[in-house]
Design a protein around this motif. Structure first.
Motif, PDB file in Angstrom:
ATOM      1  N   ASP A  47       6.418 -11.502 -78.341  1.00 12.63           N
ATOM      2  CA  ASP A  47       5.722 -10.329 -78.852  1.00 12.63           C
ATOM      3  C   ASP A  47       5.581 -10.459 -80.356  1.00 12.63           C
ATOM      4  OD1 ASP A  47       4.553  -7.848 -79.108  1.00 12.63           O
ATOM      5  OD2 ASP A  47       6.460  -6.753 -79.068  1.00 12.63           O
ATOM      6  N   GLY A  48       4.349 -10.688 -80.808  1.00 20.17           N
ATOM      7  CA  GLY A  48       4.096 -10.781 -82.242  1.00 20.17           C
ATOM      8  C   GLY A  48       2.608 -10.691 -82.515  1.00 20.17           C
ATOM      9  N   TRP A  49       2.263 -10.254 -83.719  1.00 15.04           N
ATOM     10  CA  TRP A  49       0.842 -10.164 -84.108  1.00 15.04           C
ATOM     11  C   TRP A  49       0.415 -11.529 -84.664  1.00 15.04           C
ATOM     12  CZ3 TRP A  49      -2.283  -5.760 -83.628  1.00 15.04           C
ATOM     13  CH2 TRP A  49      -3.583  -5.903 -84.114  1.00 15.04           C
ATOM     14  N   SER A  50       0.292 -12.466 -83.758  1.00 17.19           N
ATOM     15  CA  SER A  50      -0.064 -13.828 -84.169  1.00 17.19           C
ATOM     16  C   SER A  50      -1.212 -14.374 -83.347  1.00 17.19           C
ATOM     17  CB  SER A  50       1.152 -14.748 -84.028  1.00 17.19           C
ATOM     18  OG  SER A  50       1.687 -14.695 -82.713  1.00 17.19           O
ATOM     19  N   PHE A  51      -1.847 -13.516 -82.556  1.00 22.38           N
ATOM     20  CA  PHE A  51      -2.887 -13.998 -81.653  1.00 22.38           C
ATOM     21  C   PHE A  51      -4.211 -14.277 -82.352  1.00 22.38           C
ATOM     22  CE2 PHE A  51      -1.885  -9.464 -81.045  1.00 22.38           C
ATOM     23  CZ  PHE A  51      -3.017  -8.852 -81.582  1.00 22.38           C
ATOM     24  N   TYR A  52      -4.235 -14.143 -83.677  1.00 24.27           N
ATOM     25  CA  TYR A  52      -5.448 -14.508 -84.416  1.00 24.27           C
ATOM     26  C   TYR A  52      -5.480 -15.999 -84.742  1.00 24.27           C
ATOM     27  CZ  TYR A  52      -2.415 -14.305 -88.547  1.00 24.27           C
ATOM     28  OH  TYR A  52      -1.405 -14.504 -89.447  1.00 24.27           O
ATOM     29  N   LYS A 119      -3.096 -35.884 -66.315  1.00 29.62           N
ATOM     30  CA  LYS A 119      -2.860 -34.899 -65.252  1.00 29.62           C
ATOM     31  C   LYS A 119      -3.930 -33.807 -65.242  1.00 29.62           C
ATOM     32  CE  LYS A 119       1.134 -36.694 -63.974  1.00 29.62           C
ATOM     33  NZ  LYS A 119       1.388 -37.224 -62.610  1.00 29.62           N
ATOM     34  N   ARG A 120      -3.767 -32.910 -64.268  1.00 27.64           N
ATOM     35  CA  ARG A 120      -4.667 -31.765 -64.145  1.00 27.64           C
ATOM     36  C   ARG A 120      -4.078 -30.595 -64.942  1.00 27.64           C
ATOM     37  NH1 ARG A 120      -8.221 -31.605 -59.830  1.00 27.64           N
ATOM     38  NH2 ARG A 120      -7.723 -29.418 -59.360  1.00 27.64           N
ATOM     39  N   ILE A 121      -4.781 -30.226 -66.017  1.00 28.14           N
ATOM     40  CA  ILE A 121      -4.295 -29.216 -66.947  1.00 28.14           C
ATOM     41  C   ILE A 121      -5.118 -27.937 -66.789  1.00 28.14           C
ATOM     42  CG2 ILE A 121      -3.907 -28.656 -69.377  1.00 28.14           C
ATOM     43  CD1 ILE A 121      -3.729 -31.688 -69.908  1.00 28.14           C
ATOM     44  N   GLY A 122      -4.454 -26.845 -66.495  1.00 27.12           N
ATOM     45  CA  GLY A 122      -5.132 -25.560 -66.344  1.00 27.12           C
ATOM     46  C   GLY A 122      -5.299 -24.852 -67.674  1.00 27.12           C
ATOM     47  N   LEU A 123      -6.491 -24.277 -67.895  1.00 21.74           N
ATOM     48  CA  LEU A 123      -6.803 -23.570 -69.137  1.00 21.74           C
ATOM     49  C   LEU A 123      -7.464 -22.227 -68.822  1.00 21.74           C
ATOM     50  CD1 LEU A 123      -8.496 -26.528 -71.057  1.00 21.74           C
ATOM     51  CD2 LEU A 123      -6.141 -25.728 -71.370  1.00 21.74           C
ATOM     52  N   GLU A 124      -7.149 -21.216 -69.621  1.00 24.99           N
ATOM     53  CA  GLU A 124      -7.797 -19.908 -69.479  1.00 24.99           C
ATOM     54  C   GLU A 124      -9.115 -19.943 -70.258  1.00 24.99           C
ATOM     55  OE1 GLU A 124      -4.081 -16.857 -68.972  1.00 24.99           O
ATOM     56  OE2 GLU A 124      -4.477 -17.576 -71.006  1.00 24.99           O
ATOM     57  N   LEU A 125     -10.139 -20.486 -69.654  1.00 18.66           N
ATOM     58  CA  LEU A 125     -11.382 -20.761 -70.372  1.00 18.66           C
ATOM     59  C   LEU A 125     -12.143 -19.494 -70.751  1.00 18.66           C
ATOM     60  CD1 LEU A 125     -12.739 -23.897 -68.459  1.00 18.66           C
ATOM     61  CD2 LEU A 125     -11.458 -23.789 -70.604  1.00 18.66           C
ATOM     62  N   GLU A 126     -12.185 -18.499 -69.863  1.00 20.20           N
ATOM     63  CA  GLU A 126     -12.895 -17.249 -70.156  1.00 20.20           C
ATOM     64  C   GLU A 126     -11.870 -16.262 -70.705  1.00 20.20           C
ATOM     65  OE1 GLU A 126     -15.912 -16.572 -70.356  1.00 20.20           O
ATOM     66  OE2 GLU A 126     -16.059 -14.392 -70.287  1.00 20.20           O
ATOM     67  N   ASN A 127     -11.656 -16.341 -72.009  1.00 22.99           N
ATOM     68  CA  ASN A 127     -10.591 -15.556 -72.611  1.00 22.99           C
ATOM     69  C   ASN A 127     -10.926 -15.282 -74.070  1.00 22.99           C
ATOM     70  OD1 ASN A 127      -7.720 -15.049 -73.753  1.00 22.99           O
ATOM     71  ND2 ASN A 127      -7.452 -15.053 -71.540  1.00 22.99           N
ATOM     72  N   TYR A 128     -10.526 -14.111 -74.556  1.00 21.15           N
ATOM     73  CA  TYR A 128     -10.822 -13.748 -75.945  1.00 21.15           C
ATOM     74  C   TYR A 128     -10.197 -14.721 -76.940  1.00 21.15           C
ATOM     75  CZ  TYR A 128     -11.545  -9.183 -73.650  1.00 21.15           C
ATOM     76  OH  TYR A 128     -11.939  -8.177 -72.825  1.00 21.15           O
ATOM     77  N   TYR A 129      -9.124 -15.395 -76.568  1.00 23.41           N
ATOM     78  CA  TYR A 129      -8.277 -16.098 -77.524  1.00 23.41           C
ATOM     79  C   TYR A 129      -8.424 -17.619 -77.460  1.00 23.41           C
ATOM     80  CZ  TYR A 129      -6.343 -11.483 -76.728  1.00 23.41           C
ATOM     81  OH  TYR A 129      -6.212 -10.128 -76.556  1.00 23.41           O
ATOM     82  N   PHE A 130      -9.371 -18.094 -76.661  1.00 24.55           N
ATOM     83  CA  PHE A 130      -9.560 -19.532 -76.506  1.00 24.55           C
ATOM     84  C   PHE A 130     -10.996 -19.861 -76.890  1.00 24.55           C
ATOM     85  CE2 PHE A 130     -10.153 -23.454 -73.894  1.00 24.55           C
ATOM     86  CZ  PHE A 130      -9.142 -24.211 -74.467  1.00 24.55           C
ATOM     87  N   SER A 131     -11.153 -20.633 -77.963  1.00 27.58           N
ATOM     88  CA  SER A 131     -12.489 -20.875 -78.504  1.00 27.58           C
ATOM     89  C   SER A 131     -13.158 -22.097 -77.885  1.00 27.58           C
ATOM     90  CB  SER A 131     -12.401 -21.075 -80.026  1.00 27.58           C
ATOM     91  OG  SER A 131     -11.726 -22.288 -80.325  1.00 27.58           O
ATOM     92  N   ALA A 132     -14.476 -22.154 -78.061  1.00 26.53           N
ATOM     93  CA  ALA A 132     -15.226 -23.329 -77.610  1.00 26.53           C
ATOM     94  C   ALA A 132     -14.740 -24.576 -78.337  1.00 26.53           C
ATOM     95  CB  ALA A 132     -16.719 -23.111 -77.846  1.00 26.53           C
ATOM     96  N   LYS A 133     -14.408 -24.436 -79.627  1.00 27.74           N
ATOM     97  CA  LYS A 133     -13.912 -25.577 -80.396  1.00 27.74           C
ATOM     98  C   LYS A 133     -12.574 -26.065 -79.836  1.00 27.74           C
ATOM     99  CE  LYS A 133     -13.808 -28.492 -83.878  1.00 27.74           C
ATOM    100  NZ  LYS A 133     -13.824 -28.041 -85.287  1.00 27.74           N
ATOM    101  N   ALA A 134     -11.721 -25.122 -79.427  1.00 29.64           N
ATOM    102  CA  ALA A 134     -10.430 -25.512 -78.856  1.00 29.64           C
ATOM    103  C   ALA A 134     -10.635 -26.373 -77.612  1.00 29.64           C
ATOM    104  CB  ALA A 134      -9.609 -24.272 -78.511  1.00 29.64           C
ATOM    105  N   TYR A 135     -11.564 -25.972 -76.771  1.00 31.56           N
ATOM    106  CA  TYR A 135     -11.836 -26.742 -75.552  1.00 31.56           C
ATOM    107  C   TYR A 135     -12.375 -28.132 -75.898  1.00 31.56           C
ATOM    108  CZ  TYR A 135     -13.985 -28.313 -71.234  1.00 31.56           C
ATOM    109  OH  TYR A 135     -14.342 -29.058 -70.151  1.00 31.56           O
ATOM    110  N   TYR A 328      -2.664  -6.593 -75.067  1.00 31.47           N
ATOM    111  CA  TYR A 328      -2.828  -6.706 -76.513  1.00 31.47           C
ATOM    112  C   TYR A 328      -4.305  -6.502 -76.840  1.00 31.47           C
ATOM    113  CZ  TYR A 328       1.901  -8.568 -77.055  1.00 31.47           C
ATOM    114  OH  TYR A 328       3.261  -8.713 -77.064  1.00 31.47           O
ATOM    115  N   PRO A 329      -4.648  -6.217 -78.122  1.00 35.38           N
ATOM    116  CA  PRO A 329      -6.058  -6.097 -78.489  1.00 35.38           C
ATOM    117  C   PRO A 329      -6.832  -7.353 -78.073  1.00 35.38           C
ATOM    118  CG  PRO A 329      -4.645  -5.382 -80.295  1.00 35.38           C
ATOM    119  CD  PRO A 329      -3.749  -6.019 -79.266  1.00 35.38           C
ATOM    120  N   PRO A 330      -8.099  -7.196 -77.696  1.00 29.03           N
ATOM    121  CA  PRO A 330      -8.914  -5.997 -77.879  1.00 29.03           C
ATOM    122  C   PRO A 330      -9.102  -5.144 -76.624  1.00 29.03           C
ATOM    123  CG  PRO A 330     -10.334  -7.860 -77.462  1.00 29.03           C
ATOM    124  CD  PRO A 330      -8.921  -8.379 -77.376  1.00 29.03           C
ATOM    125  N   ASP A 331      -8.279  -5.286 -75.595  1.00 37.37           N
ATOM    126  CA  ASP A 331      -8.559  -4.597 -74.338  1.00 37.37           C
ATOM    127  C   ASP A 331      -7.249  -4.272 -73.640  1.00 37.37           C
ATOM    128  OD1 ASP A 331      -9.816  -3.624 -72.064  1.00 37.37           O
ATOM    129  OD2 ASP A 331     -10.068  -5.606 -71.167  1.00 37.37           O
TER     130      ASP A 331
END
Length: 394
Positions: A47-52, A119-135, A328-331
């Motif tokens: 729990d921390g305000w670090s999701f930016y 290996k097969r790595i799972g990612l939360e692709l449709e998410n506020y906190y995961f950018s196109a650049k990250a992918y 957490y924000p924004p929803d």
């Protein structure tokens, strides 16, 4: 250094991790990277305000998760997660907002070091906190890995709340009631909207007795008059006017668990069309609550509401509810099930929803909502206990 005060018991975290691992196995995911802060907190307690900045939790099948994030936030992880200190990994600050470096380079290196480069790595692709650049960086850094879309995999494991979670939601509900009571007591013609919002935040953060409140994932929404046709307007410095309706959409929040609650207040004598809409909406809510039973489809709640509203000549479509819990924000929604006609998800005891049949017409709006708990038997329980009506202050 172990976490001083974990929100939940060790058995609760074990239960959650087991559910996620089973879901990973069903999708043949070897390792899962979770970047949604709600899912991070649900799995580990972080729990921390670090999701930016880029951060996440790595979930394995056969060892404890690893928290991964910015170096200066690693101290916060050590103080909030249930895992041992060595399960906290971090990257240097020169990766933050750099045009030459990207934090995902360090995550990819960690994956390779631990034997997951192919290996097969799972990612939360449709998410506020995961950018196109990250992918793109992960794909470039892990060319031999298979990147799997694991969007909402963890979210779906959160739908049925444990007894421990429901305790927190009941505490959040008491805070929601306090906020609404304060609104009804204070709002009056001539009062500035920002002054009332300051009081709303005061009630929200002070909480009730020893149950302290937290910042909600969504700010208070309180449009008036014709602006109430738009559901997501916030506030400004204008004053409340006599002869207008204002709906208030708020949520009490305890330990990141939200219970949204909406009521509408009219300053003066309300017009007949608003009274008619109030009656129709109250009847529609009652019909929807009766349909919100274990074993029924989520879509049946929407069908019951819409059928009731149609009797009063009100046509409403789309979604009228969504699951709630930790957020957490924004929803503050869980982004899984929806109360809409086509949703065939079967309701189960322990599921919690914001039943949100707001009416937003061309030049007015009305919100009367309930946060609900699906029970073992019978109709849904309303977590808050306040009159289901249009509040009038003359």
């Amino acid at each position: 250094m172990p976490a001083i005060q974990l929100p939940f018991s060790p058995a609760e975290y074990e239960r959650r991790l087991a559910k996620v691992r089973a879901a990973m196995a069903a999708k043949e995911i070897d390792v899962l990277f979770v970047e949604d802060p709600s899912n991070m907190a649900w799995l580990t307690g972080y729990d921390g305000w670090s999701f930016y900045v880029h951060q996440g939790v790595i979930v394995f099948h056969d060892e404890d998760p690893i928290w991964w994030g910015r170096g200066q936030d690693a101290n916060g992880a050590v103080r909030t997660v249930w895992m041992a200190d060595e399960r906290v990994a971090s990257y240097a600050d020169n990766y933050i907002q750099s045009p030459k470096l990207h934090p995902m380079e360090t995550l990819a290196a960690l994956m390779r070091e631990r034997g997951y480069g192919r290996k097969r790595i799972g990612l939360e692709l449709e998410n506020y906190y995961f950018s196109a650049k990250a992918y793109l960086v992960l794909r470039e850094e892990l060319p031999d890995a298979t990147l799997i879309d694991a969007t909402a995999l963890v979210n779906w494991q959160r739908t049925v709340k444990s007894d421990e979670e429901i305790v927190f939601m009941r505490r959040a509900a008491r805070i929601s009631e306090k906020i609404v009571d304060g609104i009804m007591e204070r709002v009056e013609p001539g009062m500035k909207k920002n002054d009332l919002v300051a009081e709303i935040y005061g009630d929200a953060i002070r909480g009730v007795d020893d149950d302290w409140g937290e910042y909600p994932a969504i700010v208070p929404l309180l449009p008036s008059g014709s602006d109430a046709a738009a559901p997501h307007l916030t506030w400004d410095g204008r004053r409340f006017d006599e002869g207008t309706a204002t709906f208030f959409e708020i949520a009490g929040c305890y330990r990141r668990y939200h219970v949204p609650f909406c009521r509408t207040v009219f300053l003066g004598t309300p017009p007949q069309y608003l009274l008619d809409a109030e009656k129709a909406l109250a009847e529609g809510l009652e019909a929807g609550l009766e349909a919100a039973r274990a074993g029924n489809r989520a879509g049946q709640v929407a069908d019951a509401l819409y059928k009731s509203l149609e009797k009063a000549g009100i046509k409403r479509e789309g979604r009228c509810g969504y699951p709630i819990g930790i957020s957490y924000p924004p929803d503050w929604g869980e982004r899984t099930i929806s109360f809409r006609t086509e949703d065939d998800t079967i309701l189960e005891p322990g599921m919690t929803f914001h039943f949100m049949p707001g009416l937003w017409m061309s030049d007015w709006g009305l919100e009367i909502t309930e946060s609900i708990l699906i029970r073992d038997t019978g109709a849904a329980e309303c977590l808050c206990n306040r009159p289901r009506k249009l509040f009038v202050k003359n």
